[in-house]
Design an enzyme around this catalytic site. Structure first.
Site, PDB file in Angstrom:
ATOM      1  N   HIS A  41       0.969  -1.164   0.050  1.00 26.17           N
ATOM      2  CA  HIS A  41       0.062   0.021  -0.026  1.00 26.17           C
ATOM      3  C   HIS A  41       0.895   1.154  -0.061  1.00 26.17           C
ATOM      4  O   HIS A  41       1.896   1.383   0.681  1.00 26.17           O
ATOM      5  CB  HIS A  41      -0.972  -0.038   1.225  1.00 26.17           C
ATOM      6  CG  HIS A  41      -1.899  -1.100   0.930  1.00 26.17           C
ATOM      7  ND1 HIS A  41      -2.363  -1.936   2.241  1.00 26.17           N
ATOM      8  CD2 HIS A  41      -2.748  -1.564   0.132  1.00 26.17           C
ATOM      9  CE1 HIS A  41      -3.051  -2.880   1.659  1.00 26.17           C
ATOM     10  NE2 HIS A  41      -3.420  -2.601   0.568  1.00 26.17           N
ATOM     11  N   HIS A  57       3.054  -3.510   6.773  1.00 24.33           N
ATOM     12  CA  HIS A  57       2.227  -2.659   6.504  1.00 24.33           C
ATOM     13  C   HIS A  57       1.925  -1.676   7.880  1.00 24.33           C
ATOM     14  O   HIS A  57       2.657  -1.771   8.950  1.00 24.33           O
ATOM     15  CB  HIS A  57       0.690  -3.289   6.295  1.00 24.33           C
ATOM     16  CG  HIS A  57       0.829  -4.125   5.152  1.00 24.33           C
ATOM     17  ND1 HIS A  57      -0.200  -3.511   4.279  1.00 24.33           N
ATOM     18  CD2 HIS A  57       1.375  -5.225   4.786  1.00 24.33           C
ATOM     19  CE1 HIS A  57      -0.143  -4.524   3.269  1.00 24.33           C
ATOM     20  NE2 HIS A  57       0.874  -5.191   3.330  1.00 24.33           N
ATOM     21  N   GLU A  64       1.128  -5.008  11.123  1.00 26.27           N
ATOM     22  CA  GLU A  64       0.614  -3.824  11.187  1.00 26.27           C
ATOM     23  C   GLU A  64       1.500  -2.906  11.955  1.00 26.27           C
ATOM     24  O   GLU A  64       1.374  -3.482  13.325  1.00 26.27           O
ATOM     25  CB  GLU A  64      -0.817  -3.582  11.455  1.00 26.27           C
ATOM     26  CG  GLU A  64      -1.595  -4.419  10.436  1.00 26.27           C
ATOM     27  CD  GLU A  64      -1.904  -3.671   9.055  1.00 26.27           C
ATOM     28  OE1 GLU A  64      -1.634  -2.516   9.008  1.00 26.27           O
ATOM     29  OE2 GLU A  64      -2.317  -4.453   8.173  1.00 26.27           O
TER      30      GLU A  64
HETATM   31  O1  LIG Z   1      -5.838   0.020   8.276  1.00 33.06           O
HETATM   32  C1  LIG Z   1      -6.482  -0.479   7.537  1.00 33.06           C
HETATM   33  O2  LIG Z   1      -8.046  -0.405   7.347  1.00 33.06           O
HETATM   34  C2  LIG Z   1      -5.961  -1.479   6.642  1.00 33.06           C
HETATM   35  C3  LIG Z   1      -4.455  -1.700   6.721  1.00 33.06           C
HETATM   36  C4  LIG Z   1      -4.195  -2.775   5.662  1.00 33.06           C
HETATM   37  O3  LIG Z   1      -3.578  -2.265   4.576  1.00 33.06           O
HETATM   38  N1  LIG Z   1      -4.263  -4.163   6.297  1.00 33.06           N
HETATM   39  C5  LIG Z   1      -4.195  -5.345   5.322  1.00 33.06           C
HETATM   40  C6  LIG Z   1      -4.317  -6.583   6.043  1.00 33.06           C
HETATM   41  C7  LIG Z   1      -4.063  -7.592   5.209  1.00 33.06           C
HETATM   42  C8  LIG Z   1      -4.681  -8.987   5.763  1.00 33.06           C
HETATM   43  O4  LIG Z   1      -5.968  -9.006   5.995  1.00 33.06           O
HETATM   44  O5  LIG Z   1      -3.998  -9.712   5.798  1.00 33.06           O
HETATM   45  C9  LIG Z   1      -4.886  -5.150   4.048  1.00 33.06           C
HETATM   46  O6  LIG Z   1      -6.133  -4.446   4.416  1.00 33.06           O
HETATM   47  O7  LIG Z   1      -4.437  -5.529   3.070  1.00 33.06           O
HETATM   48 ZN   LIG Z   2      -1.773  -1.965   4.252  1.00 29.96          ZN
END
Ligand SMILES: O=C(O)CCC(=O)N[C@@H](CCC(=O)O)C(=O)O
Ligand SMILES: [Zn+2]
Length: 337
Positions: A56, A148, A211
């Site tokens: 991202h 992330h 995260e």
């Molecule tokens: O903070 C947020 O709403 C999104 C943060 C983020 O990019 N999280 C990943 C998590 C991936 C997963 O579910 O393994 C995403 O949404 O891609």
């Molecule tokens: Zn992310």
């Protein structure tokens, strides 16, 4: 050179194929935003490690953290001892400072992908880089950490998402995460086609989406809070055994339900700045929509993670999770501990 790699890759000025020496080995740049670290000698405990950042484009802390690890290596403060594939994911989105350009790259990592466009092309390129990398190291334990940051605050500022998979994660990973100051773990309940899921599903790698605090612009990140994570990444790059700590202080959760946006009218019924892992009581209305995409909490309280009503139609708008006991130490305890 390597400390400039991130900048050069972003400016699209980086040489398309270049190699150079490093303490303990050499590096090779093989595609935009793809860097291979190749050690002269690999220790018996070294893993084959994929480290990805910038999947991202607005999540900059992991890019800075990994940049520091590469700078330390290049300056001779550490010594390469493991094969490492470093990936700077969505270059175009990083240049724009946005989560994505056309579509969310982190939902595209499946081999049947047939969409056209910049992000699908990048997903195919990255999948084939990962395939080739793990194929070169068939006998080594495979790791992939996809780094992330989250859009919102969190009751647990640093947490990991464990992709869905049949094989339990070895306890050693939770010990490393505890030492790296990770505060919570979220087990996914089904396939999600994220980058970390890709490496677990197709390669049997130990993988996480990590995260690491909140998404902020370059220069505004709280890097000192990521120093323990930097030590974990540094140990993996050096092929050393990472620091370990008791994981019993971490909180473990499991996804119970996903809110999916199915209609233009979809909205979440709570404040935009609600922190991740906020708990909602039974009977609370969480979402409204015009296509059966409303949701009310049932008999058990649920916590919300990654709430985002502004996702594409058909995409995940939030995870609803509940606590689970920590994994049992007995069956998967590591020989490395
Ligand atoms: O903070 C947020 O709403 C999104 C943060 C983020 O990019 N999280 C990943 C998590 C991936 C997963 O579910 O393994 C995403 O949404 O891609
Ligand atoms: Zn992310």
């Amino acid at each position: 050179m390597l400390d400039r790699w991130l900048t050069l890759a972003l400016e699209d000025k980086g040489p398309k194929a270049q190699t150079g020496a490093l303490p303990g080995g050499h590096f090779r740049l093989t595609a935009p935003g793809v860097l291979k670290l190749i050690p002269d000698a690999v220790g018996p405990q070294a893993r084959a490690v994929v480290l990805s950042v910038g999947i991202h484009g607005n999540e900059t802390a992991p890019i800075e953290l990994l940049g520091d690890c590469l700078a330390r290596l290049e300056a001779g403060l550490s010594r390469l001892g493991a094969p490492v594939l470093v990936i700077l994911g969505n270059l175009e989105a990083i240049r724009h400072g946005t989560r994505y350009v056309t579509t969310n790259l982190n939902r595209l990592f499946r081999r049947e992908l047939d969409e056209a466009g910049m992000e699908p092309d990048r997903a195919r390129e990255l999948m084939s880089e990962v395939d080739a990398f793990f194929a070169r190291h068939p006998d080594r334990e495979k790791l992939h950490y996809d780094l992330h940051t989250a859009i919102r605050d969190s009751r647990y500022p640093r947490f990991v998402v464990e992709p869905y998979g049949e094989t339990p994660t070895p306890l050693q990973q939770w010990r490393w995460m505890a030492a790296a100051d990770i505060q919570a773990v979220l087990h996914q309940h089904r396939h999600s086609w994220t980058f970390s899921h890709y490496s677990k599903h197709y390669h049997g790698a130990q993988t996480f989406t990590l995260e690491l605090g909140r998404a902020l612009p370059f220069g505004a990140n709280d890097l000192p809070s990521l120093a323990p994570m930097g030590r974990l990444l540094g140990a993996l790059i050096d092929g050393r055994e990472p620091p370990s700590a008791d994981p019993s202080g971490m909180a473990f959760f499991r996804v119970e339900h996903e809110l999916m946006r199915q209609s233009e009218a979809f909205r979440l019924c709570f404040a935009d700045d609600t922190p991740n892992f906020t708990e909602f009581a039974p009977g609370t209305r969480l979402a409204e929509g015009s296509a059966d995409d409303g949701f009310t909490v049932g008999q058990q309280p649920l916590r919300v993670v990654f709430p985002n009503a502004n996702v594409e139609l058909g995409a995940r708008a939030a995870l609803l999770v509940s606590p689970v006991p920590p994994p049992d130490a007995a069956p998967t305890d590591s020989v490395h501990d």
